[in-house]
Design an enzyme around this catalytic site. Structure first.
Site, PDB file in Angstrom:
ATOM      1  N   LYS A  40       0.817  -1.187   0.000  1.00 38.81           N
ATOM      2  CA  LYS A  40       0.000   0.000   0.000  1.00 38.81           C
ATOM      3  C   LYS A  40       0.865   1.256   0.000  1.00 38.81           C
ATOM      4  O   LYS A  40       0.413   2.336  -0.356  1.00 38.81           O
ATOM      5  CB  LYS A  40      -0.879   0.035   1.264  1.00 38.81           C
ATOM      6  CG  LYS A  40      -1.826  -1.112   1.401  1.00 38.81           C
ATOM      7  CD  LYS A  40      -2.569  -0.977   2.749  1.00 38.81           C
ATOM      8  CE  LYS A  40      -3.342  -2.234   3.072  1.00 38.81           C
ATOM      9  NZ  LYS A  40      -3.919  -2.160   4.425  1.00 38.81           N
ATOM     10  N   GLY A  41       2.092   1.152   0.442  1.00 33.11           N
ATOM     11  CA  GLY A  41       2.902   2.322   0.790  1.00 33.11           C
ATOM     12  C   GLY A  41       3.087   3.356  -0.297  1.00 33.11           C
ATOM     13  O   GLY A  41       3.246   4.531  -0.014  1.00 33.11           O
ATOM     14  N   GLU A  96       7.899   2.455  -5.933  1.00 30.09           N
ATOM     15  CA  GLU A  96       7.986   1.952  -4.559  1.00 30.09           C
ATOM     16  C   GLU A  96       8.096   3.108  -3.579  1.00 30.09           C
ATOM     17  O   GLU A  96       8.670   4.143  -3.898  1.00 30.09           O
ATOM     18  CB  GLU A  96       9.241   1.076  -4.410  1.00 30.09           C
ATOM     19  CG  GLU A  96       8.982  -0.409  -4.282  1.00 30.09           C
ATOM     20  CD  GLU A  96       8.338  -0.813  -2.955  1.00 30.09           C
ATOM     21  OE1 GLU A  96       7.575  -0.022  -2.360  1.00 30.09           O
ATOM     22  OE2 GLU A  96       8.601  -1.944  -2.534  1.00 30.09           O
ATOM     23  N   ASP A  97       7.562   2.919  -2.387  1.00 23.98           N
ATOM     24  CA  ASP A  97       7.741   3.930  -1.353  1.00 23.98           C
ATOM     25  C   ASP A  97       9.195   3.940  -0.873  1.00 23.98           C
ATOM     26  O   ASP A  97       9.850   4.959  -0.842  1.00 23.98           O
ATOM     27  CB  ASP A  97       6.759   3.722  -0.185  1.00 23.98           C
ATOM     28  CG  ASP A  97       6.749   2.292   0.357  1.00 23.98           C
ATOM     29  OD1 ASP A  97       7.524   1.429  -0.119  1.00 23.98           O
ATOM     30  OD2 ASP A  97       5.945   2.032   1.276  1.00 23.98           O
ATOM     31  N   ASP A 100      14.409  -1.231   0.920  1.00 23.52           N
ATOM     32  CA  ASP A 100      15.139  -1.495   2.167  1.00 23.52           C
ATOM     33  C   ASP A 100      16.096  -2.666   1.926  1.00 23.52           C
ATOM     34  O   ASP A 100      17.224  -2.463   1.472  1.00 23.52           O
ATOM     35  CB  ASP A 100      14.108  -1.773   3.261  1.00 23.52           C
ATOM     36  CG  ASP A 100      14.703  -1.985   4.637  1.00 23.52           C
ATOM     37  OD1 ASP A 100      15.869  -1.627   4.859  1.00 23.52           O
ATOM     38  OD2 ASP A 100      13.993  -2.502   5.524  1.00 23.52           O
ATOM     39  N   LYS A 128      16.803   3.274   0.994  1.00 26.53           N
ATOM     40  CA  LYS A 128      17.381   3.100   2.343  1.00 26.53           C
ATOM     41  C   LYS A 128      18.396   1.968   2.274  1.00 26.53           C
ATOM     42  O   LYS A 128      18.043   0.826   2.054  1.00 26.53           O
ATOM     43  CB  LYS A 128      16.274   2.787   3.347  1.00 26.53           C
ATOM     44  CG  LYS A 128      16.734   2.813   4.781  1.00 26.53           C
ATOM     45  CD  LYS A 128      15.568   2.774   5.757  1.00 26.53           C
ATOM     46  CE  LYS A 128      14.974   1.392   5.889  1.00 26.53           C
ATOM     47  NZ  LYS A 128      13.900   1.345   6.905  1.00 26.53           N
ATOM     48  N   PHE A 149      13.674   3.406  10.822  1.00 27.58           N
ATOM     49  CA  PHE A 149      12.353   3.018  10.347  1.00 27.58           C
ATOM     50  C   PHE A 149      11.505   4.275  10.189  1.00 27.58           C
ATOM     51  O   PHE A 149      11.322   5.036  11.131  1.00 27.58           O
ATOM     52  CB  PHE A 149      11.677   2.025  11.305  1.00 27.58           C
ATOM     53  CG  PHE A 149      10.497   1.378  10.653  1.00 27.58           C
ATOM     54  CD1 PHE A 149      10.669   0.292   9.805  1.00 27.58           C
ATOM     55  CD2 PHE A 149       9.216   1.893  10.836  1.00 27.58           C
ATOM     56  CE1 PHE A 149       9.585  -0.284   9.157  1.00 27.58           C
ATOM     57  CE2 PHE A 149       8.131   1.325  10.184  1.00 27.58           C
ATOM     58  CZ  PHE A 149       8.313   0.233   9.347  1.00 27.58           C
ATOM     59  N   ASP A 156       3.974   3.210   6.585  1.00 28.56           N
ATOM     60  CA  ASP A 156       3.269   2.878   7.819  1.00 28.56           C
ATOM     61  C   ASP A 156       4.147   2.144   8.816  1.00 28.56           C
ATOM     62  O   ASP A 156       5.179   1.569   8.470  1.00 28.56           O
ATOM     63  CB  ASP A 156       2.085   1.965   7.515  1.00 28.56           C
ATOM     64  CG  ASP A 156       2.534   0.535   7.205  1.00 28.56           C
ATOM     65  OD1 ASP A 156       3.398   0.365   6.314  1.00 28.56           O
ATOM     66  OD2 ASP A 156       2.061  -0.404   7.871  1.00 28.56           O
TER      67      ASP A 156
HETATM   68  P1  IMP Z   1      12.390  -4.606   1.198  1.00 30.94           P
HETATM   69  O1  IMP Z   1      11.835  -5.816   0.492  1.00 30.94           O
HETATM   70  O2  IMP Z   1      13.120  -4.993   2.465  1.00 30.94           O
HETATM   71  O3  IMP Z   1      13.233  -3.720   0.305  1.00 30.94           O
HETATM   72  O4  IMP Z   1      11.200  -3.767   1.768  1.00 30.94           O
HETATM   73  C1  IMP Z   1      10.271  -3.248   0.994  1.00 30.94           C
HETATM   74  C2  IMP Z   1       9.028  -2.844   1.772  1.00 30.94           C
HETATM   75  O5  IMP Z   1       9.184  -2.850   3.188  1.00 30.94           O
HETATM   76  C3  IMP Z   1       8.697  -1.432   1.412  1.00 30.94           C
HETATM   77  O6  IMP Z   1       7.914  -1.388   0.257  1.00 30.94           O
HETATM   78  C4  IMP Z   1       7.934  -0.968   2.623  1.00 30.94           C
HETATM   79  O7  IMP Z   1       6.577  -1.297   2.472  1.00 30.94           O
HETATM   80  C5  IMP Z   1       8.525  -1.749   3.763  1.00 30.94           C
HETATM   81  N1  IMP Z   1       9.495  -0.910   4.485  1.00 30.94           N
HETATM   82  C6  IMP Z   1      10.841  -0.969   4.440  1.00 30.94           C
HETATM   83  N2  IMP Z   1      11.410  -0.030   5.203  1.00 30.94           N
HETATM   84  C7  IMP Z   1      10.387   0.673   5.748  1.00 30.94           C
HETATM   85  C8  IMP Z   1      10.331   1.804   6.631  1.00 30.94           C
HETATM   86  O8  IMP Z   1      11.337   2.386   7.071  1.00 30.94           O
HETATM   87  N3  IMP Z   1       9.076   2.249   6.937  1.00 30.94           N
HETATM   88  C9  IMP Z   1       7.944   1.676   6.465  1.00 30.94           C
HETATM   89  N4  IMP Z   1       7.950   0.620   5.638  1.00 30.94           N
HETATM   90  C10 IMP Z   1       9.166   0.112   5.286  1.00 30.94           C
HETATM   91 MG    MG Z   2       5.933  -1.117   0.253  1.00 28.90          MG
END
Ligand code: IMP
Ligand code: MG
Length: 172
Positions: A40-41, A96-97, A100, A128, A149, A156
């Protein structure tokens, strides 16, 4: 009580999103990409971004799950809502929001490539890098943040704080 430490103000977000819109409009000149928002982000970012584009676009959404209500990736990605537009031969821009670990975005890049897209690029509001686990290229990022975070502007924690206009570091 968690503490909210300001990281990005509304004005900074708005000007970086507008600048990204100008860059994308130039880079996709003569093409009509499909922007795929990762729910949703990304919905707030996507909604603002498309109003700065001067090329024709189509919009779709996809949803993956990896996070529970915690703040770290569980490591395994599941598709919980697929796109509805046929992607064959299309130029895909994944919106993407925040990237990470990179696991979600690399899963999606592989998925869209397997569907014979013409091109797949990634744009993220926030890159990030602290917990990156896979070599993934974020083609366009509005902001680079080293750690923490973050919540607000679509982001969210346990489904809360998406409506905040600014972005904060949520300190436990
Ligand atoms: P990844 O697969 O670890 O790169 O994470 C992707 C998803 O994790 C993002 O699309 C976010 O929805 C969530 N996410 C990662 N870091 C944060 C944060 O700092 N705040 C909120 N959501 C996060
Ligand atoms: Mg996301």
């Amino acid at each position: 009580m968690p503490e909210f430490i300001p990281v990005l103000k509304q004005d900074d977000i708005q000007s970086s999103v507008a600048a990204l819109g100008r860059t994308l409009s130039a880079d996709y000149q003569g093409r009509s990409p499909i922007l795929i928002g990762v729910l949703k982000g990304a919905f707030v970012f996507l909604a603002d971004l498309i109003r700065h584009l001067t090329v024709p676009v189509q919009i779709d959404f996809i949803r993956t799950a990896s996070y529970g209500d915690g703040t770290a990736s569980s490591g395994s990605i599941r598709l919980t809502k697929d796109v509805e537009i046929d992607l064959t031969g299309k130029d895909i821009l994944v919106v993407e929001d925040i990237v990470d670990s990179g696991l979600t975005i690399s899963y999606l890049i592989n998925l869209f490539n397997s569907r014979k897209a013409n091109s797949v690029r990634v744009c993220a509001l926030i890159d990030k890098r602290e917990r990156r686990e896979t070599a993934v290229s974020v083609d366009y990022a509005c902001h680079v943040v080293e750690s923490g975070f973050l919540v607000g502007y679509g982001l969210d924690y346990a489904e809360e704080y998406r409506q905040l206009p600014d972005i904060y570091h949520l300190s436990p």
